[in-house]
Write a protein that holds these residues in place. Structure first.
Motif, PDB file in Angstrom:
ATOM      1  N   ARG A  52       3.929   9.178  -5.091  1.00  0.00           N
ATOM      2  CA  ARG A  52       2.845   8.179  -5.038  1.00  0.00           C
ATOM      3  C   ARG A  52       1.434   8.737  -5.030  1.00  0.00           C
ATOM      4  O   ARG A  52       0.498   7.999  -5.286  1.00  0.00           O
ATOM      5  N   GLU A  53       1.271  10.009  -4.694  1.00  0.00           N
ATOM      6  CA  GLU A  53      -0.106  10.491  -4.512  1.00  0.00           C
ATOM      7  C   GLU A  53      -0.606  11.158  -5.793  1.00  0.00           C
ATOM      8  O   GLU A  53       0.068  12.034  -6.342  1.00  0.00           O
ATOM      9  N   PRO A  54      -1.783  10.750  -6.266  1.00  0.00           N
ATOM     10  CA  PRO A  54      -2.302  11.343  -7.497  1.00  0.00           C
ATOM     11  C   PRO A  54      -2.340  12.869  -7.402  1.00  0.00           C
ATOM     12  O   PRO A  54      -2.719  13.429  -6.366  1.00  0.00           O
ATOM     13  N   GLY A  55      -1.898  13.525  -8.481  1.00  0.00           N
ATOM     14  CA  GLY A  55      -1.978  14.984  -8.555  1.00  0.00           C
ATOM     15  C   GLY A  55      -0.800  15.721  -7.930  1.00  0.00           C
ATOM     16  O   GLY A  55      -0.769  16.948  -7.927  1.00  0.00           O
ATOM     17  N   GLN A  56       0.192  14.998  -7.385  1.00  0.00           N
ATOM     18  CA  GLN A  56       1.273  15.686  -6.659  1.00  0.00           C
ATOM     19  C   GLN A  56       2.597  15.735  -7.433  1.00  0.00           C
ATOM     20  O   GLN A  56       3.533  16.405  -7.004  1.00  0.00           O
ATOM     21  N   LYS A  57       2.685  15.017  -8.544  1.00  0.00           N
ATOM     22  CA  LYS A  57       3.948  14.856  -9.292  1.00  0.00           C
ATOM     23  C   LYS A  57       4.614  16.173  -9.656  1.00  0.00           C
ATOM     24  O   LYS A  57       5.834  16.298  -9.627  1.00  0.00           O
ATOM     25  N   ARG A  58       3.793  17.152 -10.048  1.00  0.00           N
ATOM     26  CA  ARG A  58       4.361  18.396 -10.573  1.00  0.00           C
ATOM     27  C   ARG A  58       4.786  19.373  -9.489  1.00  0.00           C
ATOM     28  O   ARG A  58       5.436  20.368  -9.764  1.00  0.00           O
ATOM     29  N   ARG A  59       4.389  19.121  -8.266  1.00  0.00           N
ATOM     30  CA  ARG A  59       4.749  20.057  -7.194  1.00  0.00           C
ATOM     31  C   ARG A  59       6.156  19.745  -6.687  1.00  0.00           C
ATOM     32  O   ARG A  59       6.627  18.606  -6.774  1.00  0.00           O
ATOM     33  N   SER A  60       6.819  20.759  -6.155  1.00  0.00           N
ATOM     34  CA  SER A  60       8.128  20.478  -5.562  1.00  0.00           C
ATOM     35  C   SER A  60       7.910  19.842  -4.187  1.00  0.00           C
ATOM     36  O   SER A  60       6.858  20.026  -3.559  1.00  0.00           O
ATOM     37  N   HIS A  83       0.861  -1.184   0.000  1.00  0.00           N
ATOM     38  CA  HIS A  83       0.000   0.000   0.000  1.00  0.00           C
ATOM     39  C   HIS A  83       0.900   1.238   0.000  1.00  0.00           C
ATOM     40  O   HIS A  83       1.910   1.256   0.701  1.00  0.00           O
ATOM     41  N   PRO A  84       0.555   2.285  -0.790  1.00  0.00           N
ATOM     42  CA  PRO A  84       1.486   3.427  -0.887  1.00  0.00           C
ATOM     43  C   PRO A  84       1.584   4.264   0.395  1.00  0.00           C
ATOM     44  O   PRO A  84       2.594   4.914   0.626  1.00  0.00           O
ATOM     45  N   PHE A  85       0.538   4.252   1.226  1.00  0.00           N
ATOM     46  CA  PHE A  85       0.545   5.127   2.413  1.00  0.00           C
ATOM     47  C   PHE A  85       0.129   4.354   3.664  1.00  0.00           C
ATOM     48  O   PHE A  85      -0.917   4.605   4.257  1.00  0.00           O
ATOM     49  N   LYS A  86       1.014   3.454   4.073  1.00  0.00           N
ATOM     50  CA  LYS A  86       0.697   2.627   5.239  1.00  0.00           C
ATOM     51  C   LYS A  86       0.868   3.385   6.558  1.00  0.00           C
ATOM     52  O   LYS A  86       0.687   2.823   7.630  1.00  0.00           O
ATOM     53  N   GLY A  87       1.245   4.677   6.456  1.00  0.00           N
ATOM     54  CA  GLY A  87       1.336   5.494   7.669  1.00  0.00           C
ATOM     55  C   GLY A  87       0.026   6.204   7.981  1.00  0.00           C
ATOM     56  O   GLY A  87      -0.106   6.849   9.036  1.00  0.00           O
TER      57      GLY A  87
END
Ligand code: F0G
Length: 466
Positions: free
Chosen positions: A228-236, A153-157
């Protein structure tokens, strides 16, 4: 084939590694009561006990230290440090402490009363101990998927939001604050999603409960969000980290992790009145508010370190090296918690030693054998740390029996890691011959640091391989 991710730095200063023989290590471990915390570091070849305070500092940090202004009050180093932390976190008050637990000590002393409840995804052990010291109850509400070491799972925290709501509802008026640990160290170094942090923030607002981050590994967490989180790739990574802090009302921070320093930390808060009380307590136990528990040169190194931790080339290398260790261990038959965390690989000791019951400390047995066989020092996170024996002799252990191999930042090379994998594979090949331990000294608080053990049955020595 994707290109090799390489260290985005070169080495300026080197330190020799201890090369030792198994009979020596047997003697040293017996002297240490089979507790790896009791070893002299000179007897350890690969020290994966912790990623905390073990970072190799950069030339930028060392040169910044020379600028340290050691004035008792109003040091310019403090203002430089404060401006870096404020720019990142947005919090109004930045209170330097000598390390993370000093920030925790001050925070909980001012907020937790007897019988209060403090929820989190997972509290780190010093956080829990500080809450309990003040009479509170530290609740771990991590999502169920975290309990399955093989679940990819990408966010097991992430925290279980339903459990958090139920907790806030059931203990109305008795929750002085809620926390989230990013990344979730006690739960496998797993990241928390931005989505989950947004929901926790909203829930806490609804119940008027302050929300604080335990932000030790904020940069590694932000890197995973970007990946891993949708929509976050382009942010620093920095923008993502800024949003993480924006969602909270404050944070505790150990600079010994993503601050990239050997000592230092802070408590940051938005609440003016709480910050004033925290500064008063700081003066009592740490120092004047413009140095807290640090030398000014430490604040300089921390200011540079926080900036370096956000370098995306560095974070790519950092997480790739943890993944390399985890995948290498899997390939030689050492089961690990999936997916690999941000700062450490967590070996599933129960899966490797199914014949050793929890009350005989399978994680500790494995950690000791990794040392005896290869000079590798690791840290048990299982029944030694969290198990409890009731007066009637019944034993309750945690869900998982783990051994953490924490990678210090910028310290070990790929061939070091290759050798560690070979050595661990040799231990795994004869895992069924390993025996458990008996605890001979059981301290009341944070017992994993000082407990002593003896082996239940002596394992036949093999030739030294380091
Ligand atoms: N919170 C988390 C999540 C931690 O991992 C640690 C320390 C602390 C707080 C306390 O910070 O050591 O500066 O007082 N973790 C270290 C470890 C000791 O090995 O994981 P500190």
């Amino acid at each position: 084939m994707s290109p090799t991710v390489f260290e985005p730095f070169k080495v300026k200063v080197v330190e020799p590694l201890a090369l030792t023989e198994r009979p020596q290590r047997e003697r040293w471990l017996a002297d240490a009561g089979w507790n790896l915390f009791g070893l002299h570091a000179d007897t350890v070849t690969f020290d994966l006990l912790t990623d905390s305070g073990t970072t190799a500092m950069s030339s930028g940090q060392w040169s910044a230290m020379m600028r340290g202004d050691e004035s008792y009050a109003g040091s310019r180093s403090f203002f430089r440090f404060e401006s870096v932390v404020k720019e990142l976190t947005g919090f109004r008050h930045v209170i330097p402490t000598h390390q993370g637990r000093a920030a925790e000590r001050i925070l909980f002393a001012l907020t937790v009363l007897e019988g209060d409840v403090v929820p989190s995804n997972n509290h780190f052990d010093t956080t829990r101990a500080n809450i309990e010291h003040d009479g509170g109850k530290a609740l771990d509400l991590v999502a169920d998927v975290a309990h399955d070491p093989r679940a990819e799972h990408p966010f097991k925290g992430d925290i279980d939001l339903e459990k958090l709501r139920a907790c806030l509802e059931a203990h109305r008026g008795r929750v002085p604050l809620a926390m989230m640990t990013v990344t979730n160290n006690a739960g496998g170094g797993q990241p928390v999603s931005l989505e989950n942090l947004r929901c926790v923030s909203a829930l806490c607002k609804e119940y008027e409960v302050p929300f604080l981050l335990d932000a030790c590994r904020f940069a590694e967490n932000a890197w995973f969000i970007k990946q891993r989180e949708p929509g976050q790739k382009r942010r620093s990574v920095k923008e993502i980290a800024q949003e993480m802090f924006l969602l909270a009302d404050g944070c505790t921070f150990s600079g010994k992790k993503d601050g990239m320093v050997n000592m230092g930390g802070f408590l940051a808060l938005d609440d003016d009145a709480l910050a004033e009380r925290a500064r008063n307590l700081l003066i009592l136990t740490e120092g004047f508010p413009t140095y807290g528990g640090c030398a000014a040169r430490d604040l300089e190194a921390l200011a540079v370190g926080i900036t370096e931790a956000l370098d995306e080339r560095y974070l790519e290398y950092r997480t790739a090296s943890v993944r390399y260790l985890a995948d290498g261990l899997e390939a030689v038959g050492v089961p690990t918690m999936r997916p690999p965390g941000g700062h450490a690989v967590y070996v599933d000791a129960q899966a490797l030693l199914p014949h050793v019951p929890a009350r005989e400390f399978p994680g500790q047995a494995l950690a000791c054998e990794l040392y005896l066989h290869g000079g590798i020092r690791s840290c048990e996170i299982g029944s030694v740390m969290f198990g409890r024996e009731a007066p009637d002799g019944t034993f309750t252990g945690p869900d998982l029996e783990l051994v953490r191999l924490a990678l210090p930042r910028r310290v070990y090379t790929q061939s070091h890691v290759d050798r560690m994998i070979e050595l661990a594979g040799e231990v795994a090949d004869r895992a069924d011959s390993l025996r458990g331990l008996r605890m001979t000294h059981d301290p009341k608080v944070l017992r994993h640091f000082t407990a002593r053990f003896e082996p239940l049955e002596v394992v036949a020595p093999t030739p030294a391989l380091v």
